[in-house]
Design a protein around this motif. Structure first.
Motif, PDB file in Angstrom:
ATOM      1  N   GLY A 116       0.796  -1.227   0.000  1.00  0.00           N
ATOM      2  CA  GLY A 116       0.000   0.000   0.000  1.00  0.00           C
ATOM      3  C   GLY A 116       0.821   1.265   0.000  1.00  0.00           C
ATOM      4  O   GLY A 116       0.388   2.294  -0.513  1.00  0.00           O
ATOM      5  N   SER A 117       2.033   1.210   0.559  1.00  0.00           N
ATOM      6  CA  SER A 117       2.909   2.387   0.610  1.00  0.00           C
ATOM      7  C   SER A 117       3.709   2.582  -0.660  1.00  0.00           C
ATOM      8  O   SER A 117       4.195   3.685  -0.926  1.00  0.00           O
ATOM      9  N   ALA A 118       3.858   1.524  -1.451  1.00  0.00           N
ATOM     10  CA  ALA A 118       4.744   1.565  -2.613  1.00  0.00           C
ATOM     11  C   ALA A 118       4.467   2.703  -3.582  1.00  0.00           C
ATOM     12  O   ALA A 118       5.405   3.340  -4.080  1.00  0.00           O
ATOM     13  N   PRO A 119       3.194   3.039  -3.895  1.00  0.00           N
ATOM     14  CA  PRO A 119       2.954   4.131  -4.843  1.00  0.00           C
ATOM     15  C   PRO A 119       3.393   5.510  -4.341  1.00  0.00           C
ATOM     16  O   PRO A 119       3.529   6.439  -5.141  1.00  0.00           O
ATOM     17  N   SER A 120       3.623   5.642  -3.028  1.00  0.00           N
ATOM     18  CA  SER A 120       3.957   6.946  -2.451  1.00  0.00           C
ATOM     19  C   SER A 120       5.457   7.215  -2.370  1.00  0.00           C
ATOM     20  O   SER A 120       5.862   8.315  -1.998  1.00  0.00           O
ATOM     21  N   VAL A 121       6.281   6.209  -2.712  1.00  0.00           N
ATOM     22  CA  VAL A 121       7.726   6.354  -2.573  1.00  0.00           C
ATOM     23  C   VAL A 121       8.415   5.926  -3.859  1.00  0.00           C
ATOM     24  O   VAL A 121       7.787   5.363  -4.757  1.00  0.00           O
ATOM     25  N   GLU A 122       9.717   6.203  -3.934  1.00  0.00           N
ATOM     26  CA  GLU A 122      10.474   5.856  -5.131  1.00  0.00           C
ATOM     27  C   GLU A 122      11.404   4.664  -4.879  1.00  0.00           C
ATOM     28  O   GLU A 122      12.060   4.594  -3.847  1.00  0.00           O
ATOM     29  N   ASN A 123      11.428   3.760  -5.828  1.00  0.00           N
ATOM     30  CA  ASN A 123      12.353   2.623  -5.863  1.00  0.00           C
ATOM     31  C   ASN A 123      12.351   1.782  -4.586  1.00  0.00           C
ATOM     32  O   ASN A 123      13.413   1.470  -4.020  1.00  0.00           O
ATOM     33  N   GLN A 136      -2.455  -7.357   7.063  1.00  0.00           N
ATOM     34  CA  GLN A 136      -3.569  -6.423   7.051  1.00  0.00           C
ATOM     35  C   GLN A 136      -3.552  -5.524   8.275  1.00  0.00           C
ATOM     36  O   GLN A 136      -3.219  -5.953   9.389  1.00  0.00           O
ATOM     37  N   HIS A 137      -3.930  -4.272   8.060  1.00  0.00           N
ATOM     38  CA  HIS A 137      -4.138  -3.317   9.147  1.00  0.00           C
ATOM     39  C   HIS A 137      -5.328  -3.769   9.991  1.00  0.00           C
ATOM     40  O   HIS A 137      -6.278  -4.362   9.485  1.00  0.00           O
ATOM     41  N   ALA A 138      -5.262  -3.509  11.278  1.00  0.00           N
ATOM     42  CA  ALA A 138      -6.398  -3.809  12.141  1.00  0.00           C
ATOM     43  C   ALA A 138      -7.618  -2.994  11.713  1.00  0.00           C
ATOM     44  O   ALA A 138      -7.498  -1.897  11.160  1.00  0.00           O
ATOM     45  N   VAL A 139      -8.794  -3.515  11.979  1.00  0.00           N
ATOM     46  CA  VAL A 139     -10.037  -2.844  11.601  1.00  0.00           C
ATOM     47  C   VAL A 139     -10.279  -1.660  12.533  1.00  0.00           C
ATOM     48  O   VAL A 139     -10.291  -1.808  13.762  1.00  0.00           O
ATOM     49  N   ILE A 140     -10.461  -0.486  11.950  1.00  0.00           N
ATOM     50  CA  ILE A 140     -10.831   0.706  12.716  1.00  0.00           C
ATOM     51  C   ILE A 140     -12.345   0.782  12.845  1.00  0.00           C
ATOM     52  O   ILE A 140     -12.894   0.986  13.915  1.00  0.00           O
ATOM     53  N   ILE A 144      -6.448  -1.658   4.897  1.00  0.00           N
ATOM     54  CA  ILE A 144      -5.283  -1.492   4.027  1.00  0.00           C
ATOM     55  C   ILE A 144      -4.205  -2.511   4.397  1.00  0.00           C
ATOM     56  O   ILE A 144      -4.255  -3.131   5.463  1.00  0.00           O
ATOM     57  N   PRO A 145      -3.194  -2.685   3.539  1.00  0.00           N
ATOM     58  CA  PRO A 145      -2.088  -3.577   3.891  1.00  0.00           C
ATOM     59  C   PRO A 145      -1.297  -3.065   5.092  1.00  0.00           C
ATOM     60  O   PRO A 145      -1.176  -1.855   5.319  1.00  0.00           O
ATOM     61  N   ASN A 146      -0.763  -3.978   5.857  1.00  0.00           N
ATOM     62  CA  ASN A 146       0.130  -3.675   6.972  1.00  0.00           C
ATOM     63  C   ASN A 146       1.086  -4.848   7.128  1.00  0.00           C
ATOM     64  O   ASN A 146       0.650  -5.994   7.247  1.00  0.00           O
ATOM     65  N   THR A 147       2.376  -4.563   7.109  1.00  0.00           N
ATOM     66  CA  THR A 147       3.360  -5.625   7.279  1.00  0.00           C
ATOM     67  C   THR A 147       4.087  -5.453   8.606  1.00  0.00           C
ATOM     68  O   THR A 147       4.600  -4.382   8.915  1.00  0.00           O
ATOM     69  N   GLY A 148       4.100  -6.523   9.389  1.00  0.00           N
ATOM     70  CA  GLY A 148       4.913  -6.547  10.590  1.00  0.00           C
ATOM     71  C   GLY A 148       6.302  -7.046  10.238  1.00  0.00           C
ATOM     72  O   GLY A 148       6.480  -7.795   9.263  1.00  0.00           O
ATOM     73  N   TYR A 149       7.302  -6.625  11.011  1.00  0.00           N
ATOM     74  CA  TYR A 149       8.683  -7.018  10.740  1.00  0.00           C
ATOM     75  C   TYR A 149       9.305  -7.676  11.971  1.00  0.00           C
ATOM     76  O   TYR A 149       9.397  -7.046  13.034  1.00  0.00           O
ATOM     77  N   VAL A 150       9.723  -8.928  11.805  1.00  0.00           N
ATOM     78  CA  VAL A 150      10.467  -9.635  12.842  1.00  0.00           C
ATOM     79  C   VAL A 150      11.942  -9.569  12.458  1.00  0.00           C
ATOM     80  O   VAL A 150      12.370 -10.160  11.471  1.00  0.00           O
ATOM     81  N   VAL A 151      12.699  -8.812  13.224  1.00  0.00           N
ATOM     82  CA  VAL A 151      14.091  -8.513  12.892  1.00  0.00           C
ATOM     83  C   VAL A 151      15.032  -9.421  13.684  1.00  0.00           C
ATOM     84  O   VAL A 151      14.853  -9.631  14.883  1.00  0.00           O
ATOM     85  N   GLY A 152      16.038  -9.949  12.975  1.00  0.00           N
ATOM     86  CA  GLY A 152      17.092 -10.707  13.647  1.00  0.00           C
ATOM     87  C   GLY A 152      16.609 -11.967  14.330  1.00  0.00           C
ATOM     88  O   GLY A 152      16.923 -12.191  15.509  1.00  0.00           O
ATOM     89  N   ASP A 153      15.824 -12.781  13.623  1.00  0.00           N
ATOM     90  CA  ASP A 153      15.362 -14.062  14.179  1.00  0.00           C
ATOM     91  C   ASP A 153      14.632 -13.888  15.504  1.00  0.00           C
ATOM     92  O   ASP A 153      14.792 -14.698  16.431  1.00  0.00           O
ATOM     93  N   GLY A 154      13.852 -12.830  15.600  1.00  0.00           N
ATOM     94  CA  GLY A 154      13.060 -12.594  16.798  1.00  0.00           C
ATOM     95  C   GLY A 154      13.655 -11.610  17.779  1.00  0.00           C
ATOM     96  O   GLY A 154      13.086 -11.375  18.853  1.00  0.00           O
ATOM     97  N   ALA A 155      14.781 -11.001  17.439  1.00  0.00           N
ATOM     98  CA  ALA A 155      15.399 -10.032  18.354  1.00  0.00           C
ATOM     99  C   ALA A 155      14.480  -8.852  18.620  1.00  0.00           C
ATOM    100  O   ALA A 155      14.429  -8.330  19.749  1.00  0.00           O
TER     101      ALA A 155
END
Length: 207
Positions: free
Chosen positions: A72-79, A102-106, A113-124
């Protein structure tokens, strides 16, 4: 891991070899001068997570940084690199697993809208964005949403209990007049083995 909370949803993670900035939005300050980034991660398109006016300057100051965003954010930014649930990305010496979707329901009248969570460093560290998706791996440090139009405090507590992190760092607090009230509930209702640790804005902290 060193963590800097720039207010609301924006955090800087420094593993010692990799530096990742997540969700530089309009409710956050101080991230504009961060350098030596390996990546900027965006969970979703809402302005409190993505400041489209400040992002270009931030990236110009960090020419080696990947820009990783949800669909969902891709069209607003470059490359950008588009992150989709199930992807496992390599950022410097660190892995980033993409979860949720997915974003939580308001409200039923507001499109999800799309929402991606990020798990960094094998759960760090886990940044859920605007959702309470529970990943299927252990999480050491959780960015715990404190207040939002899509969430009650009890839901945040149940999320923390489900994830069971070693440390819960409250984020997404800018919509609250007194975020300390939420922090007290987190402290009183946390699961065994979890430390709730609010971070001082803009201060690097070892977690």
């Amino acid at each position: 891991m060193q963590v800097v909370h720039f207010g609301h949803a924006c955090v800087l993670l420094d593993t010692g070899s990799t530096r990742i900035l997540i969700d530089p939005g309009t409710f956050s300050t101080g991230f504009e001068d961060v350098q030596d980034l390996d990546a900027v991660l965006i969970t979703h398109q809402h302005f409190d997570h993505l400041d489209v006016e400040k992002l270009p300057k931030l990236l110009a100051a960090n020419p080696g940084a990947q820009l990783i965003v949800d669909e969902g954010s891709a069209p607003s930014v470059e490359n950008p690199t588009i992150a989709r649930p199930g992807d496992v990305l390599k950022v410097g010496d660190t892995t980033v697993k993409v979860v949720g979707g997915q974003h939580a329901v308001i409200h039923e009248d507001i499109p999800v809208i799309p929402n991606t969570g990020y798990v960094v460093g094998d759960g760090a560290f886990y940044h859920p964005g605007d959702a309470l998706f529970v990943p299927d791996e252990d999480v050491d440090v959780l960015g715990l949403p404190s207040g939002a139009p899509w969430m009650r405090t009890g839901e945040a507590v149940d999320f923390m209990r489900a994830v069971k992190p070693r440390v819960a760092v409250p984020i997404h607090e800018a919509v609250l007049a007194m975020p300390e009230m939420a922090y007290r509930h987190f402290e009183n209702l946390k699961p065994a083995g979890t430390e709730v640790r609010p971070l001082k804005r803009g201060e690097e902290t070892a977690v």
